[in-house]
Design an enzyme around this catalytic site. Structure first.
Site, PDB file in Angstrom:
ATOM      1  N   HIS D 192       0.854  -1.190   0.000  1.00 15.95           N
ATOM      2  CA  HIS D 192       0.000   0.000   0.000  1.00 15.95           C
ATOM      3  C   HIS D 192       0.887   1.236   0.000  1.00 15.95           C
ATOM      4  O   HIS D 192       1.861   1.299   0.751  1.00 15.95           O
ATOM      5  CB  HIS D 192      -0.929   0.017   1.212  1.00 15.95           C
ATOM      6  CG  HIS D 192      -1.845   1.207   1.187  1.00 15.95           C
ATOM      7  ND1 HIS D 192      -2.915   1.282   0.336  1.00 15.95           N
ATOM      8  CD2 HIS D 192      -1.833   2.374   1.865  1.00 15.95           C
ATOM      9  CE1 HIS D 192      -3.534   2.446   0.496  1.00 15.95           C
ATOM     10  NE2 HIS D 192      -2.888   3.122   1.425  1.00 15.95           N
ATOM     11  N   GLY D 201      -7.005   3.578   1.633  1.00 17.30           N
ATOM     12  CA  GLY D 201      -7.907   3.880   0.523  1.00 17.30           C
ATOM     13  C   GLY D 201      -7.196   4.491  -0.658  1.00 17.30           C
ATOM     14  O   GLY D 201      -5.997   4.309  -0.853  1.00 17.30           O
ATOM     15  N   LEU D 227     -10.248  -3.524   3.985  1.00 15.75           N
ATOM     16  CA  LEU D 227      -9.292  -2.849   3.099  1.00 15.75           C
ATOM     17  C   LEU D 227      -8.142  -2.195   3.865  1.00 15.75           C
ATOM     18  O   LEU D 227      -8.362  -1.401   4.782  1.00 15.75           O
ATOM     19  CB  LEU D 227     -10.027  -1.772   2.275  1.00 15.75           C
ATOM     20  CG  LEU D 227      -9.160  -1.019   1.255  1.00 15.75           C
ATOM     21  CD1 LEU D 227      -8.684  -1.942   0.158  1.00 15.75           C
ATOM     22  CD2 LEU D 227      -9.935   0.158   0.673  1.00 15.75           C
ATOM     23  N   ASP D 228      -6.912  -2.510   3.478  1.00 22.64           N
ATOM     24  CA  ASP D 228      -5.708  -1.876   4.025  1.00 22.64           C
ATOM     25  C   ASP D 228      -5.585  -2.019   5.536  1.00 22.64           C
ATOM     26  O   ASP D 228      -4.981  -1.164   6.203  1.00 22.64           O
ATOM     27  CB  ASP D 228      -5.664  -0.385   3.638  1.00 22.64           C
ATOM     28  CG  ASP D 228      -5.600  -0.192   2.134  1.00 22.64           C
ATOM     29  OD1 ASP D 228      -5.091  -1.087   1.448  1.00 22.64           O
ATOM     30  OD2 ASP D 228      -6.073   0.853   1.640  1.00 22.64           O
ATOM     31  N   ALA D 229      -6.178  -3.073   6.081  1.00 26.14           N
ATOM     32  CA  ALA D 229      -6.176  -3.229   7.536  1.00 26.14           C
ATOM     33  C   ALA D 229      -5.524  -4.527   7.985  1.00 26.14           C
ATOM     34  O   ALA D 229      -5.549  -4.857   9.173  1.00 26.14           O
ATOM     35  CB  ALA D 229      -7.606  -3.147   8.056  1.00 26.14           C
TER      36      ALA D 229
END
EC number: 3.5.1.10
Lengths: 284, 284, 284, 284
Positions: D192, D201, D227-229
């Protein structure tokens, strides 16, 4: 508060060391809270550091040492076993610049740097009031070209009287005599204000400025007889540019020096540093 | 797309330089989009770099040069005025290790590294297919102790034929002959795989390993006749520990090398680097 | 010792600003020792900072201000002109943790941090002796949920009485009331112990630990009414791993906090920071 | 060339684990060349990774697994035992930006990244020629809002056919469907382009630019449904200033992204990463 036994070992690498040592500890009910190992492939030497919950072992430190002796002999170990309740006695040596001293004393008073700072020795009297405010004895031992031998005899006597385990040259700016280096081998820590081996010797920031480097650094190392050539414990750097004067470099460098020295000293006090020839194994 | 004129100046520092130059540009309607200045207090020299929107000036590059000539004379300037539409011609030189080359070609094709890569010259034939896939001519010029003079005569001839503005030693691993260094002074960029001035010369990672340093580095610098001693453009480092073998150091080092070389080359191509004695001013 | 005038300007970008200002200074014989410019392409705003040798200008600060007024009006400038002989008056606010305070006081006494530390205000009495040893008045203003309004009325009165130019929240751990933020907009500097915008609010190191990040950070920023959301001046980070407990993170973090705060404050005191909306231009 | 068995264990912490496991290995003549341990004090969980010279053990991998089974049961271990001769099969997924892909392919061909890159899957056809030049099959699976379900059915089928052990989202820019995340839990690695948890995001560099941060970063993590976690494997940062546009941030960011992804993937392939809740233990 719980205390720990720290076992630090270095020996020729061979089969079964970890099994033998961890068996030994488990056999005495010892609970290992931290374990580090390293095999040096080039030299065939093995290093380990165990932190053991003292209360989990039904033995005094002395009894444990005695029990471990046969294991150590079997594997031809150099080893040490320490109790974290016995704090190391530390003598700090400084010259005029106070940044490393101020930083170490802050860490000692507020951050629980794990040692007893038993004295400060300096070749100048400038920092006496600040040191004494912390309740630490301050010894002013001037060093001139003529009085060097007597001065360092006095320094070594002070170190002896204070039963120092570790001596920290927190920007002391004097070269220790060879016999002092030998007598306290592996116990004298220096901060050099360059990224060694670049710019050994005097005025490293000015050397760095002249060479036009884009990063300056600092190096924490054990003192040996050869100047600025002992085993390196820790290093770090700071970015500089053409905008910066030698004075700027000195100022940036102070921040690097104090951080690097504090890290190196902490690791040393926690028995995380093992000297290996002219290098170090650091179980950080 | 808009293009720019870049004015780069170095001269003895004195009153009114900025006023004179900015007046000159404003007087021709020039719109300054980027301005950098530096006064070196030690040497009393002044440096500046202006980026000017070309369309804002009703003159060709040649006319502007002519108009600026009296200003330059007045202040005894060393100066250059370039049009960003005239891209520099770059010859890359490599040996067997491809990491810097792969990285530069990626930046050139995908990131718009602002130059024309006109040829790759190598003392080995290994990387031909990859280079030719990019549509770039590849010249294999073997270098042996016996053929060195002829080999470098051929290299210099190639550089001349390609009208190279800049030569990049992207891990070329051969020492350039002195006359080539002189003929292309300030135009040959090397990446050295150590944090200079530490570990100049051969096998720096092995030197670093032997010394037990805790950080390794790379240095991008202009090539001069004295090996690894030219003006430094950029440096960076990577942290290592006792766990790492020389092979690890080499691997970590590659990442530092390619990043540092790419940064240094980009600044050079954007006229951000001014050589000042054996140092650089970098308007990054 | 020589002193300087510092001219700091922000205005809508247009042709001829640099020419006009540098002409103005040259016209009064002013010798510019440091110049920085920046054009923000997104907002079309222009920023500049000049450092001028005071003795090179045959005018007092007031006369120079008056003379510059028409230039400023012409270009619709927000501007400030300061004499480095007039040191800023700084009030430090702390809670119980002393690392930032100790560090700033060291820099102030030994490194020539360019300001007058006129008072320390704290909601605890713990650090009184250390502060008073430095010869600085210490004000203990306890803050409880019930007494908040009165407490901050007293704080604001103290700040007023001391005619503070800048207030530094050196780990003050209390949220300032909105009107205090407004009255001292651009003059209150905070150190937040996370890499903002991650982990705003309370216990950021514990938040970081729970999220399992591999780097922790600190952020120096101007205080605005919205918590931890003001313009960022400086940030830095420290590497952590799964080995580290929240306590370790707190300890590493302290070193980052004090360094980042000291850098940010120094730049602020040297008029190197210009607020631009919710961002900063930093001519470091 | 010698190969290794890698034993990776996580289990509830209790007395004697190290002794039991190292005894087991020593009992089979196994020579441990690398050992790492970690006790998580908060959760009371223990982690270990051993690298064992395969030739030192007179057993096949299967026999060794069978022999270890009782030990694993005794301590309620989650464990894996791998032979470094069995390389992981890796599918790379990309969109249009090539920097991470180019970098990984370079490391795979030239640096011995220890895996088989069996296919590249992309929602665009742009990078086909470059991938095929490396001799790797390229699958173009376009994704539109309407065709998403079918597209990802095709993606999952491809992954299945290639018997992928690990999937790398090398800037794939599409959100994987939840069931794909679940089916390949702990086996999908994403890069990311922000310093998570900041700027999760879309368009993180533009978010970073708007917030005015002074450092940008990248995060390599395991993909989970949120998402992205997912658990973070590695992060790094790059310094920026007011001078830099969003385009500059994107460019600097690419260098951080590819380095961070390469580091994270290498550790994953070397079984150095153990997932622990939503965090990771990384024996780097």
């Amino acid at each position: 508060m719980s205390h720990f036994y720290r076992l630090v070992v270095s020996c020729p690498d061979r089969l079964g060391i970890v099994a033998r040592v961890s068996n030994f500890i488990a056999g005495h009910g010892g609970s290992i809270t931290e374990a580090s190992q390293h095999s040096d492939l080039e030299t065939g030497r093995f290093f380990m550091r165990y932190e053991i919950l003292a209360d989990s072992i039904g033995m005094t430190l002395e009894e444990l040492r005695e029990a471990f002796e046969p294991v150590a002999r079997e594997f031809d170990m150099q080893w040490a076993l320490r109790d974290t309740q016995q704090r190391q006695r530390v003598v700090l040596m400084v010259s005029r610049e106070s940044h490393c001293l101020v930083d170490l004393l802050y860490r000692w008073t507020a951050e629980g740097l794990d040692c007893d700072v038993v004295a400060v020795v300096s070749n100048h009297d400038d920092l006496r009031s600040m040191v004494e405010w912390h309740g630490i004895p301050y010894h002013h031992v001037p060093v001139t070209p003529e009085t060097r031998p007597q001065a360092f005899a006095q320094v070594e006597q002070l170190i002896g009287e204070y039963q120092a385990d570790t001596i920290v040259l927190a920007r002391y700016m004097q070269i220790l005599p060879p016999d002092l280096c030998r007598n306290y081998a592996g116990r004298v820590i220096n901060i050099h204000h360059s990224f060694l081996p670049s710019f050994a010797g005097a005025r490293p920031y000015h050397q760095a400025y002249q060479r036009g480097v884009k990063l300056i650094g600092a190096t924490c190392h054990y003192v040996t007889e050869e100047l600025d050539a002992g085993p390196i414990i820790e290093q770090d750097i700071h970015r500089v540019s053409h905008c910066h004067t030698p004075t700027d470099l000195v100022r940036f460098g102070r921040d690097v020096e104090k951080t690097v020295l504090a890290r190196g000293l902490r690791w040393h006090l926690e028995d995380r540093v093992i000297i290996h020839g002219n290098k170090t194994v650091v179980f950080a």
